[in-house]
Enzyme design. Structure first.
Site, short mmCIF file in Angstrom:
data_model
loop_
_atom_site.label_atom_id
_atom_site.label_comp_id
_atom_site.label_asym_id
_atom_site.label_seq_id
_atom_site.Cartn_x
_atom_site.Cartn_y
_atom_site.Cartn_z
N ASP A 205 0.81 -1.16 0.04
CA ASP A 205 -0.09 0.00 0.08
C ASP A 205 0.78 1.34 0.13
OD1 ASP A 205 -2.90 0.79 0.34
OD2 ASP A 205 -1.99 1.94 2.16
N GLU A 247 1.64 -0.05 -5.04
CA GLU A 247 0.91 0.84 -5.33
C GLU A 247 1.74 2.10 -5.39
OE1 GLU A 247 -3.31 3.12 -4.02
OE2 GLU A 247 -1.76 2.56 -2.37
C1 NOJ Z 1 -4.42 3.16 -0.26
C2 NOJ Z 1 -5.77 2.25 -0.38
O1 NOJ Z 1 -5.91 1.59 -1.56
C3 NOJ Z 1 -6.91 2.76 -0.01
O2 NOJ Z 1 -8.27 2.14 -0.16
C4 NOJ Z 1 -6.51 3.49 1.49
O3 NOJ Z 1 -7.83 4.38 1.69
C5 NOJ Z 1 -5.35 4.20 1.24
N1 NOJ Z 1 -4.09 3.33 0.85
C6 NOJ Z 1 -4.82 4.52 2.74
O4 NOJ Z 1 -4.55 3.24 3.40
#
Ligand code: NOJ
Length: 556
Positions: A205, A247
């Site tokens: 993430d 990500e």
């Molecule tokens: C990225 C995640 O995909 C999203 O859903 C989340 O709100 C944020 N990171 C914070 O963790």
């Protein structure tokens, strides 16, 4: 040494399926999806053909950010089951040849995590330095909060200890301080823990935020990428072939840095947010140009690294990397109503409603997804064409229960509808119209079409491994691309507009005896003497043509 010298590079041709246990299937009947249910539905995923499941956060959580606010990195939220249930699900998946990766959310914790509770209790807390604290937010670096509708700053003042803490997301998600070696050790332990239960890696993430060291003396972590390298090396030591799917929503040239040095020693895969956003611009304009440009602008990446391609995920369909005018074009085409839009940059819709449920166009979009260079990632429910609930105009619109049958709660749960994590979709995309049970028995369903695409993708290694070539032809609304790997080669044609079209193109360097075998329907096309070819495409039509030679024993 390249990773592939020592390990299986399974991810190059994987088909990844992202699901949230909470909304997938409720086996206990209490209203919340659970791991016991997931284990029961692994056969469905095997039938679909996916090779890797990405589990969204299943950790203990106050659930204010759909589980991305975690209170125990080693736990399983009791609403979803136990460690035992998780291991059963992982083991069942492995038995069916499906790997499992899990979300690694270590940029931040929940503010209810015992580390943060301790950290904010006193400046002398042993966990104080696990987070980033400052007397005054730095004036020279402006950190824009990621969720501008909810936060106006990335710094929150803590009255008790009279300092500010950093939170790039919501204020209830304080950022961990990775310059602290204790935090780094703990993150490695977390990874080691889940790996020992049989998973094959992580969806990481918010990677750029994780590596950010603002508010900390830079001397403590002079090169944040060195840290990412160390995580990858640790993963390699523990598993050999585990992955880090990151990500990183940044421009391509900046994304390249996160793959690491020459041989790729940081992230194994990254979502291609740029290609995804330009795919929508292309669809909105009915012009293949933006997508073609985004694909050709991808920087060269290390040999074993990979792009992850996707059409939708659990967040907003972010359009933040388009220009303001381009974003407005996509909004106008696919989400003109303000309740379809969020954060000024994205849409909270799923693909089929954006395409007015037009089956030709929906199939064309998925045909494109599976034929683009990279590893495709599906979000649960895409395979049956689920829609969204726009009720509150937030990201929860697309986080609705999976639709298994046309029965109560779409077959997701036997509980009272008020006890579900989110209401089931209503209207034209409700379970009455869109569900697994009906589509499984219908050879012409979207579900069976996606199964076909997955089967063909898996049988054509040139798609996952190959080199992309764009083929010239006269129509702006058409994309013709070729994927080449070793002696395998596939040509994909996509028509982004509603009118049928004849597409002439030339394959100059092709064996005169070759044929183009259609992989999605019966038929072959034979190029002329100099490789000149003509292919008919319906409105929103798509073809996958594999170059075959007489005596070729490749599957057709
Ligand atoms: C990225 C995640 O995909 C999203 O859903 C989340 O709100 C944020 N990171 C914070 O963790």
């Amino acid at each position: 040494m390249r990773i592939s010298d020592t390990a299986d590079v399974w991810w190059k041709t994987a088909v990844i399926y992202c699901l949230d246990v909470e909304t997938f299937i409720d086996w206990s009947g209490d209203g919340t999806g659970d791991l016991a249910g997931l284990a029961q539905r692994i056969d469905y995923l095997e039938e679909l053909g996916v090779t890797c499941i990405w589990l969204m956060p299943f950790y203990p959580t106050p659930d204010r950010d759909d589980g991305y606010d975690i209170t125990d990195f080693y736990g399983v939220d009791q609403r979803l089951g136990t460690h035992g249930d998780l291991v059963e699900a992982i083991r069942t998946a492995r038995d069916r040849g499906i790997r499992v990766i899990v979300d690694l959310v270590v940029n931040h914790t929940s503010d209810q995590h015992p580390w943060f509770v301790s950290a904010r209790s006193s400046k002398n807390s042993p966990h104080r330095d696990w987070y980033t604290w400052v007397d005054e937010p730095p004036k020279d670096v402006h950190l824009a909060p990621v969720f501008p509708d909810a936060e106006d700053s990335a710094w929150e003042y803590d009255k008790k200890t009279k300092q500010y803490y950093l939170h790039r997301f919501y204020k209830y998600q304080p950022d961990l301080n990775v310059t602290n070696p204790l935090v780094r050790d703990e993150i490695a332990k977390v990874m080691g823990f889940w790996l020992s239960l049989g998973i094959s890696g992580f969806r990481v993430d918010a990677v750029p935020f994780l590596l950010e060291t603002v508010g900390e003396p830079s001397i403590t972590l002079p090169d944040p990428h060195e840290y990412l390298r160390s995580l990858r090396a640790f993963l390699g030591r523990r598993t050999g072939d585990g992955i880090l799917l990151g990500e990183v929503n940044l421009p391509h040239d900046q994304q390249r840095l996160f793959f690491g040095q020459d041989d790729g020693d940081e992230l194994t895969m990254q979502f291609d947010f740029i290609a995804m956003q330009n795919l929508y611009l292309s669809m909105a304009r009915r012009d293949a140009g933006p997508l073609a440009a985004a694909l050709t602008a991808r920087p060269p990446i290390p040999p074993d690294a990979q792009w992850a391609t996707f059409v939708r995920n659990h967040d907003e369909l972010t359009l933040d990397k388009l220009t303001d005018d381009e974003r407005e074009e996509v909004f106008a085409a696919f989400g003109p109503d303000p309740k379809m839009q969020v954060y000024g940059r994205g849409l909270v819709r799923r693909l089929p409603p954006m395409l007015d449920g037009d089956p030709r166009r929906i199939r064309m979009a998925y045909s494109l997804l599976f034929s683009l260079p990279g590893t495709p990632v599906l979000f649960y429910g895409e395979e049956i064409g689920m829609g969204e609930n726009l009720v509150d105009g937030t990201r929860s619109a697309v986080r609705t229960p999976m639709q298994w049958t046309s029965g109560a709660n779409g077959g997701f749960s036997t509980a009272d509808p008020d006890d579900l994590p989110a209401p089931v979709v209503t209207g034209g995309f409700s379970p009455d119209h869109v569900n697994v049970a009906d589509q499984r028995n219908d050879p012409d369903s979207l579900l069976n079409f996606i199964r076909l695409l997955i089967a063909r993708y898996r049988a054509c290694p040139e798609l996952g491994w190959g080199r992309l070539e764009l083929i010239d032809q006269p129509h702006a609304q058409v994309l013709v691309h070729r994927m080449i790997w070793d002696d395998a080669s596939l040509i994909a044609l996509h028509n982004l507009a509603p009118d049928a079209v004849t597409v002439p193109f030339t394959l100059p360097d092709t064996d005169p005896e070759c044929e183009l075998t259609d992989l999605l329907q019966t038929g072959t096309t034979t190029p002329g003497k100099h490789g000149e070819t003509e292919v008919e495409l319906d409105g929103y039509g798509y073809r996958w043509l594999r170059i075959t030679r007489p005596g070729d024993r490749r599957l057709r």
